[in-house]
Design a protein around this motif. Sequence first.
Motif, mmCIF file in Angstrom:
data_model
loop_
_atom_site.group_PDB
_atom_site.id
_atom_site.type_symbol
_atom_site.label_atom_id
_atom_site.label_comp_id
_atom_site.label_asym_id
_atom_site.label_seq_id
_atom_site.Cartn_x
_atom_site.Cartn_y
_atom_site.Cartn_z
ATOM 1 N N LEU A 137 88.058 19.295 5.987
ATOM 2 C CA LEU A 137 86.620 19.250 5.704
ATOM 3 C C LEU A 137 86.348 19.449 4.210
ATOM 4 O O LEU A 137 85.484 18.787 3.626
ATOM 5 N N PHE A 138 87.104 20.349 3.574
ATOM 6 C CA PHE A 138 86.930 20.555 2.133
ATOM 7 C C PHE A 138 87.322 19.297 1.344
ATOM 8 O O PHE A 138 86.705 18.970 0.318
ATOM 9 N N LYS A 139 88.337 18.602 1.813
ATOM 10 C CA LYS A 139 88.768 17.380 1.133
ATOM 11 C C LYS A 139 87.669 16.317 1.190
ATOM 12 O O LYS A 139 87.387 15.634 0.202
ATOM 13 N N LYS A 140 87.068 16.198 2.352
ATOM 14 C CA LYS A 140 85.942 15.248 2.481
ATOM 15 C C LYS A 140 84.783 15.649 1.561
ATOM 16 O O LYS A 140 84.181 14.799 0.908
ATOM 17 N N ALA A 141 84.485 16.931 1.540
ATOM 18 C CA ALA A 141 83.381 17.416 0.708
ATOM 19 C C ALA A 141 83.652 17.150 -0.771
ATOM 20 O O ALA A 141 82.745 16.756 -1.528
ATOM 21 N N ASP A 142 84.909 17.349 -1.198
ATOM 22 C CA ASP A 142 85.263 17.102 -2.603
ATOM 23 C C ASP A 142 85.064 15.636 -2.972
ATOM 24 O O ASP A 142 84.573 15.318 -4.067
ATOM 25 N N ALA A 143 85.446 14.731 -2.090
ATOM 26 C CA ALA A 143 85.318 13.301 -2.370
ATOM 27 C C ALA A 143 83.846 12.901 -2.518
ATOM 28 O O ALA A 143 83.484 12.147 -3.436
ATOM 29 N N GLU A 144 83.012 13.403 -1.633
ATOM 30 C CA GLU A 144 81.589 13.071 -1.709
ATOM 31 C C GLU A 144 80.931 13.712 -2.939
ATOM 32 O O GLU A 144 80.057 13.104 -3.575
ATOM 33 N N THR A 145 81.401 14.918 -3.287
ATOM 34 C CA THR A 145 80.860 15.588 -4.465
ATOM 35 C C THR A 145 81.190 14.811 -5.735
ATOM 36 O O THR A 145 80.347 14.667 -6.633
ATOM 37 N N GLN A 146 82.405 14.305 -5.843
ATOM 38 C CA GLN A 146 82.790 13.514 -7.005
ATOM 39 C C GLN A 146 81.946 12.236 -7.125
ATOM 40 O O GLN A 146 81.541 11.850 -8.218
ATOM 41 N N ALA A 147 81.699 11.599 -5.985
ATOM 42 C CA ALA A 147 80.863 10.388 -5.998
ATOM 43 C C ALA A 147 79.447 10.709 -6.475
ATOM 44 O O ALA A 147 78.862 9.973 -7.282
ATOM 45 N N LEU A 148 78.914 11.820 -6.007
ATOM 46 C CA LEU A 148 77.570 12.222 -6.414
ATOM 47 C C LEU A 148 77.510 12.569 -7.902
ATOM 48 O O LEU A 148 76.555 12.219 -8.594
ATOM 49 N N GLN A 149 78.526 13.237 -8.400
ATOM 50 C CA GLN A 149 78.545 13.603 -9.816
ATOM 51 C C GLN A 149 78.595 12.364 -10.710
ATOM 52 O O GLN A 149 77.954 12.331 -11.766
ATOM 53 N N ARG A 150 79.337 11.359 -10.287
ATOM 54 C CA ARG A 150 79.417 10.118 -11.065
ATOM 55 C C ARG A 150 78.057 9.419 -11.115
ATOM 56 O O ARG A 150 77.607 8.980 -12.191
ATOM 57 N N ILE A 151 77.390 9.346 -9.976
ATOM 58 C CA ILE A 151 76.083 8.671 -9.914
ATOM 59 C C ILE A 151 75.029 9.448 -10.693
ATOM 60 O O ILE A 151 74.211 8.867 -11.419
ATOM 61 N N GLU A 152 75.051 10.774 -10.560
ATOM 62 C CA GLU A 152 74.085 11.592 -11.289
ATOM 63 C C GLU A 152 74.287 11.481 -12.799
ATOM 64 O O GLU A 152 73.310 11.484 -13.564
#
Length: 291
Positions: free
Chosen positions: A270-285
């Motif tokens: 679950l943490f691995k999934k969360a990290d991947a989505e967080t990285q995507a959000l940081q790039r877009i932001e």
Amino acid sequence: MAAFTACQAGLPGLPARACRWATCRLSAIHVNLSNRRPANAATGYPCLRQATAVPTAMSQLTLSRRSTLTRLGTLALGSGLLLAGCSAEPKERKAFIAFLQSEALGKSRRMMPGLSDKMRKELGSYAAHYDIMIRFNQAVNDKNLLKNMRELQWIRTPAQYFEKRETLKLALAEIPQAQATVQAELKKADEAKAALNQPEDLKKAYDSIYERLVSAPARLLLEMMPPMQRLLNVVTELLTLVEKNPQQLSITGIHIEAKSQAMLDKVNALFKKADAETQALQRIEKELKEL
């Protein structure tokens, strides 16, 4: 004509006043028949009765000319007003292009300059072209669209997520609404832009600003929402896992401790999934902040 001649000669027995009256009457009859105007026998002037009864061709021509000149004058005045009204457009267009390149282009979408009354007067009808971009940015301000999500971004520990469980639910519910709002506002702005009639030099400058302040933010906001939704779903799943397994999972500070390898594997996945989505959000932001 015999009576007219006799009256002019002074016929005995006929008073002079009656003679003059008869002369005018006969002159009127004579002019009607011959289209000529005789002089009054007593005064030497044309008969006034006849002069007012039959207008001449010359007077008709004068009136016709006067009417024509009046109409031409009206047309000339109207044309002058029309030209005067159109003459401001080049100046307004030049002012709008300068404003776009010097003011709007150098500002981020969060710092878009408004238009003062003085500037609106200088831009004329082109002020409405800028209003299209202003209205879009006001409607899709991500601070208002994703208010609950913005509140969650300050969370740093799993325990804080438990405290904000209700905010987490609200944030998940607002994402589809935000997507629909961005799509609707983008469509509205695009349709308004398509209806604009812009000269080529203005269109080139306007399209560049529109891309940066409308099209790109809309695209990035819509791109950001799916990973945001997936991240919140992962967090919800993780909280539910901890709640259902109090004997095997516990929260200590920023960590979740597991008492079995199987449970640790579930948490790490679950943490691995969360990290991947967080990285995507940081790039877009990051891209959004650069606009």
